[in-house]
Design an enzyme around this catalytic site. Structure first.
Site, PDB file in Angstrom:
ATOM      1  N   ARG A  77      -5.531 -37.636  14.482  1.00 13.88           N
ATOM      2  CA  ARG A  77      -5.076 -37.415  13.093  1.00 13.88           C
ATOM      3  C   ARG A  77      -5.855 -36.273  12.449  1.00 13.88           C
ATOM      4  NH1 ARG A  77      -7.145 -39.826   8.947  1.00 13.88           N
ATOM      5  NH2 ARG A  77      -7.586 -41.798   9.985  1.00 13.88           N
ATOM      6  N   TYR A 130      15.320 -25.551  -1.067  1.00 18.66           N
ATOM      7  CA  TYR A 130      15.709 -26.569  -0.094  1.00 18.66           C
ATOM      8  C   TYR A 130      15.796 -27.933  -0.790  1.00 18.66           C
ATOM      9  CZ  TYR A 130      15.566 -29.549   3.984  1.00 18.66           C
ATOM     10  OH  TYR A 130      15.858 -30.497   4.924  1.00 18.66           O
ATOM     11  N   ASP A 217       7.860 -20.380   0.801  1.00 22.61           N
ATOM     12  CA  ASP A 217       8.565 -20.984   1.941  1.00 22.61           C
ATOM     13  C   ASP A 217       9.252 -19.845   2.691  1.00 22.61           C
ATOM     14  OD1 ASP A 217      10.404 -22.191   3.676  1.00 22.61           O
ATOM     15  OD2 ASP A 217      10.777 -23.861   2.328  1.00 22.61           O
ATOM     16  N   LYS A 242      13.219 -25.139  12.311  1.00 25.27           N
ATOM     17  CA  LYS A 242      14.289 -24.142  12.300  1.00 25.27           C
ATOM     18  C   LYS A 242      14.010 -23.057  13.346  1.00 25.27           C
ATOM     19  CE  LYS A 242      15.595 -26.849   9.037  1.00 25.27           C
ATOM     20  NZ  LYS A 242      15.280 -26.661   7.640  1.00 25.27           N
TER      21      LYS A 242
HETATM   22  C1  LIG Z   1      14.659 -27.408   6.661  1.00 25.57           C
HETATM   23  C2  LIG Z   1      13.899 -26.765   5.567  1.00 25.57           C
HETATM   24  C3  LIG Z   1      12.802 -27.412   4.982  1.00 25.57           C
HETATM   25  C4  LIG Z   1      12.375 -28.809   5.355  1.00 25.57           C
HETATM   26  O1  LIG Z   1      11.937 -28.882   6.669  1.00 25.57           O
HETATM   27  P1  LIG Z   1      11.985 -30.220   7.572  1.00 25.57           P
HETATM   28  O2  LIG Z   1      11.399 -29.773   8.854  1.00 25.57           O
HETATM   29  O3  LIG Z   1      13.420 -30.645   7.671  1.00 25.57           O
HETATM   30  O4  LIG Z   1      11.176 -31.250   6.857  1.00 25.57           O
HETATM   31  C5  LIG Z   1      12.106 -26.738   3.985  1.00 25.57           C
HETATM   32  N1  LIG Z   1      12.467 -25.495   3.585  1.00 25.57           N
HETATM   33  C6  LIG Z   1      13.528 -24.867   4.118  1.00 25.57           C
HETATM   34  C7  LIG Z   1      13.871 -23.492   3.634  1.00 25.57           C
HETATM   35  C8  LIG Z   1      14.278 -25.467   5.125  1.00 25.57           C
HETATM   36  O5  LIG Z   1      15.333 -24.818   5.635  1.00 25.57           O
END
Ligand SMILES: *Cc1c(COP(=O)(O)O)cnc(C)c1O
Length: 428
Positions: A77, A130, A217, A242
């Protein structure tokens, strides 16, 4: 420096794609295995009681790590070899001091924002964001005494700058502080870009001893096509689910940035337990070896499709980052801030939901699923799925109509993909 930690070959600085094959991993520690084994273990045996004491002093922040000191392994962890190698490699792409990996993109975002804020603080964030991020800011953080301010229509930067200035003044008047400015760029699903340098300049102009942190992000264009730390961001966040994971077979996230800030984020990760597991980390190392090839190919495919779809009689507009149908200021910003438009873009069809659904149901190669950035092409309808909890006014403000269809282009044959789109558009 040992050769597996070196970023140079003689005088030459090695490129990230070269470093992805071996950086941070010493095969002699694992029987010569070319790939790092999966360290599927919860805990690590200390060589001595003194070692255990030293490791905990660093892990719990009781003292700083000495420059040449190897931080020992403690407990999965807190740290694990697969995580540490992965984090060293991820940090290469953004030229960050440090990266930390999480069990999801949302784990990275929520843990980071909790690490940066306390009751009485204000956070300004850009919309659309998101869905999970929106939920965190709109519903969860306010319960913890953090006020959040959403800013839409950030084209040109004036709306965001005005929100930063007024949130900062208001927080100060209430004895609080503006803790962070959170930006998602390009915005999902409209691909609207937000000017990071302008946001950073606005934050600097506040002239505060403890200025708000600019958090970005970078899931849509990073780490290849946009490098926020070079444009004034303090921290960068990813959903590794992604493009970085890239095979639609794992969920993970990351936060990257300066060492002092990452120490705060790391403390929160250790205590909330939002770290990822060794197997997922191992899969991500596999993914990083092909990251540049996948992102280049899917982007090339997307460029081919965008150029063929533009002007199609069934399509009102093609929304790609800094594209031909974007405003002049968006195009200029794209040239300053991005080195590529990536492979996620949207179509505004002529018509409404009925037309969009006919297209979605007719597609065969593009799979009807949320998510993006994988090897296979996906298509989704934001208004009825990922953004369905937006009010009609919020949808209108953010440009998310019932006629909007989002495509994530994979690495298949571009002509095959275009044939699929052409047939589906004929069915609209
Ligand atoms: C998918 C996504 C997230 C969240 O990510 P997870 O891995 O599904 O928790 C956050 N920001 C953006 C721009 C995303 O496309």
């Amino acid at each position: 420096m040992s050769k597996h930690r070196s970023r140079t070959l003689g005088e030459r600085t090695l490129a990230p794609e070269t470093l992805m094959m071996g950086f941070g991993y010493d095969p002699t520690l694992s029987e010569g295995s070319i790939k790092a084994p999966i360290f599927q273990t919860s805990t690590f045996v200390f060589k001595s009681a003194e070692d255990g004491k030293r490791f905990f002093e660093v892990a719990y922040g009781l003292r700083q790590k000495e420059p040449e000191e190897a931080l020992g392994l403690i407990y999965s962890r807190i740290n694990n070899p697969n995580l540490e190698i992965l984090e060293d490699r991820l940090a290469v792409w953004d030229a960050a001091d440090k990266a930390l990996v999480f069990s999801s993109g949302m784990a990275a975002i929520s843990t980071t924002m909790m690490a940066l804020s306390r009751p009485g603080d204000v956070i300004v964030y850009t919309a659309p964001a998101y869905g999970g991020t929106e939920y965190l800011f709109d519903r969860i953080l306010p319960r913890m005494g953090v006020r959040t301010v959403s800013v839409a229509d950030c084209d040109g930067g004036e709306a965001l700058a005005a929100a930063i200035r007024s949130a900062s003044a208001e927080a100060a008047a209430n004895g609080g502080r503006l803790a962070a400015v959170y930006v998602e760029t390009p915005a999902n699903p409209t691909n609207q870009l937000i000017d990071l340098q302008a946001a950073a300049a606005c934050i600097r102009d506040l002239g505060l001893a403890e200025p708000p942190l600019l958090v970005v992000d970078n899931t849509f264009l990073g780490p290849l096509w946009q490098k926020p730390l070079q444009h004034g961001a303090d921290l960068v966040l990813y959903s590794l689910t992604k493009y970085v994971g890239g095979h639609s077979d794992l969920i993970a996230g990351a936060c990257l940035g300066r060492a002092d800030l990452m120490a705060r984020v790391g403390e929160m990760r250790t205590i909330c337990g939002t770290i990822t597991d060794p197997h997922t980390a191992w899969l991500l190392m596999r993914s990083l070896e092909t990251l540049h090839i996948r992102m280049e190919r899917s982007q090339a495919n997307a460029r081919t499709l965008v150029s063929r779809l533009r002007g199609h009689p069934k399509i009102e507009a093609v929304l790609d980052a800094g594209g031909a149908e974007a405003s002049a200021s968006q195009q200029a910003l794209f040239a300053r801030q991005c080195s590529g438009a990536g492979s996620t873009f949207s179509l505004r069809l002529k018509g409404g939901e009925a037309e969009a659904f006919r297209m979605l149901n007719a597609l065969q190669l593009f799979k009807l699923a949320v998510s993006l950035g994988g090897t296979e092409s996906l298509v989704s309808h934001p208004s009825s799925t990922t953004h369905s909890d937006y009010s009609p006014e919020a949808k209108a403000r953010c440009g998310i109509g019932d006629n909007l269809v989002r495509l994530s282009v994979g690495i298949e044959n571009a002509d095959d993909l275009y044939a699929d789109l052409e047939r589906a558009l004929a069915a609209v």
